[in-house]
Design an enzyme around this catalytic site. Structure first.
Site, mmCIF file in Angstrom:
data_model
loop_
_atom_site.group_PDB
_atom_site.id
_atom_site.type_symbol
_atom_site.label_atom_id
_atom_site.label_comp_id
_atom_site.label_asym_id
_atom_site.label_seq_id
_atom_site.Cartn_x
_atom_site.Cartn_y
_atom_site.Cartn_z
ATOM 1 N N ARG A 248 0.820 -1.213 0.000
ATOM 2 C CA ARG A 248 0.000 0.000 0.000
ATOM 3 C C ARG A 248 0.860 1.271 0.000
ATOM 4 O O ARG A 248 0.490 2.291 0.580
ATOM 5 C CB ARG A 248 -0.944 0.016 1.218
ATOM 6 C CG ARG A 248 -1.936 -1.138 1.279
ATOM 7 C CD ARG A 248 -2.978 -1.038 0.161
ATOM 8 N NE ARG A 248 -4.004 -2.042 0.316
ATOM 9 C CZ ARG A 248 -3.935 -3.273 -0.180
ATOM 10 N NH1 ARG A 248 -2.878 -3.651 -0.880
ATOM 11 N NH2 ARG A 248 -4.915 -4.129 -0.015
ATOM 12 N N SER B 143 -11.890 -0.941 1.493
ATOM 13 C CA SER B 143 -11.253 -1.205 2.788
ATOM 14 C C SER B 143 -10.797 0.116 3.399
ATOM 15 O O SER B 143 -10.005 0.839 2.794
ATOM 16 C CB SER B 143 -10.055 -2.138 2.603
ATOM 17 O OG SER B 143 -10.471 -3.373 2.076
ATOM 18 N N GLU C 214 -6.687 3.969 5.255
ATOM 19 C CA GLU C 214 -6.157 3.961 3.892
ATOM 20 C C GLU C 214 -6.460 5.241 3.127
ATOM 21 O O GLU C 214 -5.603 5.751 2.415
ATOM 22 C CB GLU C 214 -6.713 2.755 3.110
ATOM 23 C CG GLU C 214 -5.987 1.462 3.391
ATOM 24 C CD GLU C 214 -6.166 0.450 2.269
ATOM 25 O OE1 GLU C 214 -6.197 0.865 1.090
ATOM 26 O OE2 GLU C 214 -6.266 -0.743 2.570
#
Length: 344
Positions: A164, A233, A329
């Protein structure tokens, strides 16, 4: 290039937050980037780069120039016996590109089907799912470098892809991604490391079936943003040291986890959230989805303040129970169009 004023961005971010941009421009070709930046400089405006809006948290008022990337195109650059290299515009819808690649018998991205957003956002956080990351198939990222004031092509190696993460997260205001070049396979090499995916694919081990099963699994677990506004997410899966994981595993031996190459352990954020009782729970207009605790949903007409209140409460509860700090995120923006730290 046409700059608009006082533009509502509610339909341009998948969490459906009300956000009025003082200035907005749609970028349809790379050359317009230079014109837009000149406009921002002339009017003393910060610049907010908006892609598919699937990974952003926007305030109600944005005093900045919002650049909405809409550069299209899928062009074959080269091919050999085993691979094909394609350059894809930053404004292409990611899922559509994955479906197109499968139709063309180009392989590698099937595990990443149905991830929301545009192609230009894929390198930024190195999107990943079911054991595959986009960075594995990226050759180059074409950018406008705001520091050097020129277009450039950054190799995958220099993108510093990690879980990520990428150079584009380290320098969020420097690069504007205009296209991404992928090197895909001509022969399918299926990645079936995730148990539920391997079971779903079964004996029909084709790329087409793999893609279909990924889509089916994601649809069964994740809400459609058009029905339940969300950013996918919401938290990253935390990566713990072996010692940190050991302490938790003693008390919770069934915790889902994945060993990493450096002996660290990735644990499932959704499971941690579920264990604190947040699955299906709401705090006002915002809550964690009843089928997947990792997905934060705007159930009504929530503000950014409502979203913050909910996710910070989830963070606090997980920290208290497991001594693990969850990291969101999506990218959080200030009213000046600048990226903010989530703890600010």
């Amino acid at each position: 290039m046409h700059v608009q004023e006082q533009v509502q961005l509610k339909n341009l971010n998948t969490l459906n937050l009300n956000a009025i941009a003082s200035h907005y421009v749609q970028i349809n070709q790379p050359s317009e980037v230079i014109d837009a930046l000149a406009f921002a400089e002339q009017h003393h405006l910060n610049v907010l780069i908006l892609s598919g809006g699937s990974n952003v948290l926007l305030p109600q008022h944005i005093q900045a120039l919002v650049l909405h990337l809409n550069i299209q195109g899928i062009d074959v650059l080269a091919e050999d016996e085993d691979t094909i290299t394609v350059k894809v515009g930053a404004g292409q819808v990611w899922h559509d590109f994955v479906l197109y690649s499968t139709q063309q018998q180009w392989f590698g991205l099937q595990n990443l089907a149905l991830i929301p957003g545009l192609v230009g956002a894929s390198p930024v956080q190195n999107i990943g799912a079911y054991g595959v990351e986009a960075g594995e198939f990226i050759e180059f990222v074409q950018v406008y470098d705001r520091e050097l004031k020129q277009f450039d092509s950054i190799s995958a190696q220099d993108c510093h892809f990690a879980y990520r993460h990428s150079i584009f997260k380290d320098h969020p205001n420097r690069y504007i991604i205009v296209s991404v070049t992928f090197k895909l396979l001509k022969k399918a090499d299926l990645k079936l490391s995730y148990g539920d995916l391997k079971q779903a694919v079964g004996d029909d081990q084709t790329a087409e079936n793999l893609q279909n099963q990924v889509i089916h699994i994601r649809q069964s677990k994740l809400p459609d943003p058009k029905e339940y506004p969300n950013v996918g997410s919401f938290f990253k899966n935390p990566i713990l040291t072996a010692a940190e994981f050991g302490k938790i595993a003693q008390q919770f031996p069934n915790i889902p986890h994945y060993l990493q190459a450096n002996s660290n352990v990735k644990v499932a954020a959704g499971w941690l959230i579920d264990q604190t009782g947040w699955k299906g729970k709401q705090l006002g207009a915002v809550g964690m989805f009843h089928k997947q605790a990792l997905v934060l949903v705007n159930y009504a007409d929530a503000t950014l303040a409502d979203v913050k209140n909910t996710y910070q409460t989830v963070q606090s509860d997980v920290k208290q129970k497991f001594n693990v700090q969850l990291e969101p995120e999506p990218v959080l923006y200030s009213e000046q169009g600048l990226i903010q730290a989530h703890h600010a």
